[in-house]
Design an enzyme around this catalytic site. Structure first.
Site, short mmCIF file in Angstrom:
data_model
loop_
_atom_site.label_atom_id
_atom_site.label_comp_id
_atom_site.label_asym_id
_atom_site.label_seq_id
_atom_site.Cartn_x
_atom_site.Cartn_y
_atom_site.Cartn_z
N GLU B 53 -1.92 3.58 6.14
CA GLU B 53 -0.59 3.44 5.56
C GLU B 53 -0.51 4.42 4.40
O GLU B 53 -1.30 4.34 3.46
CB GLU B 53 -0.39 2.00 5.10
CG GLU B 53 1.04 1.68 4.77
CD GLU B 53 1.20 0.28 4.19
OE1 GLU B 53 2.14 0.09 3.42
OE2 GLU B 53 0.38 -0.61 4.50
N ASP B 64 6.14 -3.51 -5.52
CA ASP B 64 4.75 -3.26 -5.88
C ASP B 64 4.36 -3.84 -7.23
O ASP B 64 5.13 -3.82 -8.18
CB ASP B 64 4.47 -1.74 -5.88
CG ASP B 64 4.37 -1.21 -4.46
OD1 ASP B 64 3.55 -1.74 -3.70
OD2 ASP B 64 5.14 -0.30 -4.12
N TYR B 176 4.85 -6.60 9.85
CA TYR B 176 4.10 -6.62 8.59
C TYR B 176 4.38 -7.97 7.91
O TYR B 176 5.47 -8.20 7.40
CB TYR B 176 4.58 -5.47 7.72
CG TYR B 176 3.74 -5.15 6.50
CD1 TYR B 176 3.21 -6.16 5.67
CD2 TYR B 176 3.49 -3.83 6.15
CE1 TYR B 176 2.45 -5.85 4.56
CE2 TYR B 176 2.74 -3.51 5.02
CZ TYR B 176 2.23 -4.53 4.24
OH TYR B 176 1.49 -4.22 3.12
#
Ligand SMILES: Cc1ncc(COP(=O)(O)O)c(C=O)c1O
Lengths: 394, 272
Positions: B53, B64, B176
């Site tokens: 990734e 994040d 995911y």
């Protein structure tokens, strides 16, 4: 009423957020629609706005300022609200909504500190835990508001990333929300963010324009030629604009921060500059970005306008030609700040000083209504320093 | 082979290689610098990565946590651009499928079609846009589908069934699954709810189900495999490791860690 709110204004708006937040946005939208239809909720909000905030706020004909401007200037006195700015209209409404949703923890971001203080105030009143994210540069330049928030029982978390101002504070708040979404409501402080926030904030702020419209009709016997408000994310401006949108002869003027000058790149004027639109903090709107799409830092002497994004409805009002956007430099805002203090005995917030500066710089109007979105006590240290007047050592 | 097919083959190959789940380490492109990040990509492959990734540095990465955020900002401060950051994919894209992780504004700024063309040019197989949920994804999905690129969607523990179903049906490459409620970052414990979360995801999609966010030890990776994950994504742990040593030592550091994670995914009793 419908079961969903509009998510787009023309091409602008949307929900560009991590999947983790989508259930929370759906829940928020449903709760808002329910609350809007609940007479008891509305009655409670109205009574708090009247008896706690002090609404309606006056519309004041500033005669000495009008003389300098060359046309009548009416000030919509949001500075007289409890906590000193329009931010309380939104914070109180959203805190009531959070309570109704069973949330126990509130997070908020703040630039100038006004939204942080308003959120901390609403949380004290409604017995909610309150965490406020604030860039460390803004903590420095808006110190009195940090002290107020702490006194009110809120936890102020300094954000050290990037330019340490509003953009990073919003990002930090969103990251907190992603992590604590189950028990936490995020009271966003402006008409920005993913749907349904821009609509919720607009609806909670439209009281500014509803009152102002009725007041100017009563006092001046006519509608204003121009309605003028400063634009950070765009909440006081959308609030005062919306009730005038259908009055085709009323010009709607949004005033952004030109900072050191739009041409220098050191500004906070994405709507004025009108470059390529993009995604910041969950919605697609006018933003400041580079070729690659990296978000640029904004610059303004006023912490509340120091933001590279803008509310999506403003971008749409602009594209449709219904509102126009202009920018005022740090220096012009400082001059308007000082002038308003001397002529009217009113110390305006630096944010609001941008709107006042614009009306002064643009004569040829029959009547202007200017949103005096907040008071300037929080700005004293910064302004005295910039004006070269020695303040008390800090 | 199209990107979609390459990703499917990589999951297959991991299984026939004796591992219970494919290993997908995350690389922050251009961190600590462009050249070193290319070497780290190769080190990931040498250490046993099945897919990679590739994160593109962004100024405001809302999904994040602090480690990846700081790495992205460091890369940008060192002058990283999107074009050069994407080129890092070329280093390894003929060895393993590369799935690019990139925030929406970087994609939109370039234009969906142009961005997708660039992905093809650098040999990438798929794209993850962490701030492009179902509602905003149709145009990107069409642009990727046209080129055989996999647009990989994310799902969360709290994603309702109805929504999971819609997302699962539109998933390409893999689904995911975010293992914890939060941003990316290392976490001490694995969520006991993981088997349930994975089973629910699997029930709503035909593609492999990978899990990421928070997995930071080989033990956690093994637990995720045992909980039913077809793939395991390791992010912050590796990005932190790379930042803790001098750039010259970063590739070896990365390789050793990836080897440890890869070893943890070998199915017990099936040594090759
Ligand atoms: C007094 C005042 N006016 C204006 C603003 C700008 O925000 P908005 O554009 O949402 O009204 C702020 C923000 O902090 C403020 O404190």
């Amino acid at each position: 009423m419908s079961t969903t709110l509009p998510h787009r204004f023309g091409p602008y708006g949307g929900q560009y957020v991590p999947e983790l937040l989508m259930p929370a946005l759906t829940e928020l939208e449903a709760a808002w629609i329910e609350a809007s239809e609940d007479a008891a909720f509305q009655a409670r909000l109205t009574s708090l706005l009247n008896d706690y905030v002090g609404r309606p706020s006056p519309l004041y004909l500033a005669e000495r300022l009008s003389e300098v401007a060359g046309h009548p200037v009416y000030l919509k006195r949001e500075d007289l609200n409890h906590t000193g700015a329009h931010k309380i209209n939104n914070a109180l409404g959203q805190a009531l909504l959070a309570k109704r949703m069973g949330k126990t923890r509130i997070i908020a971001e703040t630039g100038a500190g006004q939204h942080g203080v308003a959120s901390a105030t609403a949380c004290a009143l409604l017995d909610l835990e309150c965490v406020v994210y604030m860039g460390t540069e803004d903590i420095r330049r808006q110190r009195p508001n940090v002290q107020r928030m702490e006194l009110l029982g809120a936890t102020v978390v300094g954000v050290d990333a990037g330019a340490r101002t509003l953009k990073e504070a919003v990002s930090a708040a969103i990251r907190d929300w992603v992590t604590n979404v189950a028990d936490t409501h995020y009271i966003i402080g402006s008409a920005v963010g993913p749907a349904p926030y821009p609509v919720i904030v607009r609806e909670l702020q439209r009281i500014i324009g509803e009152e102002a419209r009725a007041q100017v009709l009563e006092k001046a016997g006519r509608l204003p030629e121009r309605v003028i408000a400063c634009v950070g994310g765009g909440s006081n401006s959308i609030g005062i604009f919306i009730p005038f949108v259908d009055d085709a002869d009323v010009q709607l003027i949004g005033v952004e921060a030109a900072g050191e000058g739009v041409e220098t790149g050191r500004h906070g004027a994405p709507l004025t500059v009108a470059g390529r639109a993009g995604v910041l903090h969950g919605s697609y709107s006018a933003i400041m970005q580079d070729e690659d799409g990296q978000i640029l830092e904004a610059h303004s002497i006023s912490a509340g306008l120091d933001y590279p994004g803008s509310g999506p409805e403003h971008a749409w009002l602009r594209d449709q030609g219904r509102a126009s956007y202009h920018a005022i430099t740090d220096q012009q805002a400082l001059d308007a700040f000082a002038l308003t203090a001397r002529l009217e005995g009113i110390i305006p917030a630096l944010e609001s000083s941008h709107a006042i500066a614009w009306t002064l710089a643009n004569p040829d109007s029959a009547i202007d209504v200017v949103c005096l979105s907040g008071r300037g006590d929080k700005d004293l240290a910064e302004v005295l320093d910039k004006l070269g007047i020695a303040g008390p050592a800090s | 082979m199209s990107g979609v097919e390459r990703i499917a083959a990589a999951f297959e190959a991991a299984r026939s290689d004796g591992r219970g789940a494919a290993l997908m380490p995350y690389l922050m492109s251009a961190y600590p610098d462009l050249d070193t990040s290319r070497e780290i990509a190769q080190a990931y492959v040498d250490g046993g990565a099945d897919l990679i990734e590739l994160g593109i540095p962004f100024s405001d990465p809302l999904a994040d946590g602090s480690v990846i955020h700081a790495a992205g900002v460091a890369a940008l401060n060192a002058g990283a651009h999107v074009y050069e950051s994407l080129q890092v994919a070329r280093t390894v894209s003929d060895q393993v499928p590369v799935v690019v992780m990139c925030y929406a504004n970087l994609v939109l700024a370039r234009g969906l079609e142009r961005f997708a063309d660039m992905l093809v040019e650098v040999g990438a197989s798929g794209l993850i846009v962490p701030d492009l949920p179902l509602e905003e994804a149709p145009a990107a999905l069409a642009a990727c589908d046209q080129r055989g690129l996999a647009l990989v969607p994310l799902v969360a523990p709290a994603t309702p069934d109805e929504r999971l179903h819609q997302i699962g049906a539109r998933a390409r490459g893999f689904l995911y699954t975010v293992s914890v409620t939060g941003t990316t970052g290392e976490r001490a414990v694995n969520d006991g709810a993981l088997p349930g979360v994975l089973a629910r995801a699997r029930a709503h999609t035909d593609v492999p189900v990978a899990v990421g966010f928070g997995i930071s030890t080989p033990e956690q990776a093994a637990a995720a495999m045992q909980a039913g994950a077809d793939g395991v994504i390791i992010g912050s742990r590796l990005v932190r490791a790379v930042g803790e040593v001098a750039p010259a030592d970063a590739p070896a550091q990365a390789r050793a860690l990836v080897e440890a994670f890869s070893g943890a995914l070998v199915v017990p009793g099936r040594d090759s």
